[in-house]
Design an enzyme around this catalytic site. Sequence first.
Site, PDB file in Angstrom:
ATOM      1  N   PHE A 149       0.852  -1.189   0.000  1.00 17.42           N
ATOM      2  CA  PHE A 149       0.000   0.000   0.000  1.00 17.42           C
ATOM      3  C   PHE A 149       0.884   1.235   0.000  1.00 17.42           C
ATOM      4  CE2 PHE A 149      -2.613   3.421   1.561  1.00 17.42           C
ATOM      5  CZ  PHE A 149      -3.837   3.188   0.951  1.00 17.42           C
ATOM      6  N   ASP A 234       9.341   2.553   1.463  1.00 22.45           N
ATOM      7  CA  ASP A 234       8.184   3.332   1.882  1.00 22.45           C
ATOM      8  C   ASP A 234       8.015   3.125   3.384  1.00 22.45           C
ATOM      9  OD1 ASP A 234       5.763   4.394   2.534  1.00 22.45           O
ATOM     10  OD2 ASP A 234       4.691   3.603   0.792  1.00 22.45           O
ATOM     11  N   LYS A 263       2.767  10.408   7.885  1.00 28.17           N
ATOM     12  CA  LYS A 263       2.097  10.031   9.136  1.00 28.17           C
ATOM     13  C   LYS A 263       2.743  10.642  10.377  1.00 28.17           C
ATOM     14  CE  LYS A 263       0.090   5.743   7.318  1.00 28.17           C
ATOM     15  NZ  LYS A 263      -1.350   5.683   7.389  1.00 28.17           N
TER      16      LYS A 263
HETATM   17  N1  PLP Z   1       2.557   4.389   2.192  1.00 28.65           N
HETATM   18  C1  PLP Z   1       2.229   3.589   3.205  1.00 28.65           C
HETATM   19  C2  PLP Z   1       3.160   2.488   3.604  1.00 28.65           C
HETATM   20  C3  PLP Z   1       1.030   3.768   3.889  1.00 28.65           C
HETATM   21  O1  PLP Z   1       0.705   2.947   4.890  1.00 28.65           O
HETATM   22  C4  PLP Z   1       0.177   4.828   3.481  1.00 28.65           C
HETATM   23  C5  PLP Z   1      -1.107   5.050   4.168  1.00 28.65           C
HETATM   24  O2  PLP Z   1      -1.591   4.246   4.922  1.00 28.65           O
HETATM   25  C6  PLP Z   1       0.578   5.635   2.417  1.00 28.65           C
HETATM   26  C7  PLP Z   1       1.778   5.400   1.793  1.00 28.65           C
HETATM   27  C8  PLP Z   1      -0.301   6.751   1.939  1.00 28.65           C
HETATM   28  O3  PLP Z   1      -0.304   7.787   2.858  1.00 28.65           O
HETATM   29  P1  PLP Z   1      -1.445   8.899   2.807  1.00 28.65           P
HETATM   30  O4  PLP Z   1      -2.702   8.252   3.234  1.00 28.65           O
HETATM   31  O5  PLP Z   1      -0.951   9.953   3.768  1.00 28.65           O
HETATM   32  O6  PLP Z   1      -1.482   9.411   1.413  1.00 28.65           O
END
Ligand code: PLP
Length: 423
Positions: A149, A234, A263
């Site tokens: 994700f 990520d 986050k």
């Molecule tokens: N990358 C990871 C690993 C995530 O868990 C998330 C969101 O849960 C995102 C990217 C996307 O972040 P955002 O919701 O702030 O766009």
Amino acid sequence: MSRPKGAPGTDAGEVVERYRRHVNAGLASLFEFMGFEAVEWEADGSTIWDAEGRDYLDLLAGFGALALGHRPAAVVAAVTDQLARMPLSSRVLLSKPVADLAAELAAILPGDIEKSFFCNSGAEAVEGALKLARLHTGRPGVVATEGGFHGKTLGALSVSGREVYRAPFAPLVPEVAHVPFGDRDALATAVGSETAAVIVEPIQGEGGVIVPPDDYLPAAREICERAGALLIADEVQTGLGRTGAMFACEHSDVVPDIVCLAKALGGGVMPLGAFSSTPQVWACLEENPLLHSSTLGGNPLACAAGLAAIEEITGNDLPARAARLGDRVLNRLRELQAAHNDVVADVRGRGLLTGVQFRDADVAALVIAGLAQRRVIAAYTLNNPEVVRIEPALTIPEADLDRGISALGESVEQAKGLLAQLD
Ligand code: PLP
């Protein structure tokens, strides 16, 4: 004496109705289905109060954004101070909060990653990382993982791995291949001379809290090096202490080429994301520094929050606390699994990113509803609805954490009772 909590006069029915009419009717129904129909009003640490003054224990921490809990005093103070002077940037004069935050990040990021671009969300951080990888390598391809994700903007969605979110928006960004997470051979086969980057979460969060084999990230590092591709970690969800290390890639001593953060970076007070890399990779962005830009990304309020957040996380050694409390959570989850093997398939995680895999998504939904009845907030993982995550603030009081896990056990019992009645 503390004043009574709540907001007299707030009509939850009206809020639901306005969601239904003006936000998203399906979302309103989802809240109802999960048993969360109250209006949040005020919060402190790991406690939320609704408009009627009822308290809730927060085991979700805003999907990981509230690593310091709600309204952490040091971050609120830093943001308040910045607010009184200059909330948003002129965008033409130098911003000290940007410079300071980039320098602080350089001090804690792994290896020689020392350049950062600030944005507003995790998805934006991923977009920037993908663009940087293409620009640096001059190649189009990206290898990503099934169940991964990375956010829901078009580029981030293209590298995410759940069809239900992807299919309605096809065609997505081309030249993206997905391989099973944790499978080094599949990765080696997929990465080639046209691959700009491999993007991977060191531990999959929304995929269902999946910890890969120990040699997976080192193998990914090696595969990228051999092919001349970049490794993007990520760490939007795993970064800044969540898994018991400052960055989850440190568990396997791997230094990625690009790291994505968001986050927890905003300290639970401001939206803030970043992608960061080494001077060598970053050089391609410096020839024309306006190739990638954002009007509101890296604003002074958000950067002030980021600076205070990093100080709180390092100053209180919250990664170590996450590691210690995470072990305790996992032990209790293992007991839960042993007692309810018929509905619990697995429990797993690292630090305070933990999850319970149920054998059936309906049982997971019933358990979340049972927790809601006990005014404990939890959620399933977005790419795997069979998994209920326990992802509290890294600052959660131990007694609250214990109470939350006990409520989880009671909710599993209750769900089983309900299912038995249906049989
Ligand atoms: N990358 C990871 C690993 C995530 O868990 C998330 C969101 O849960 C995102 C990217 C996307 O972040 P955002 O919701 O702030 O766009």
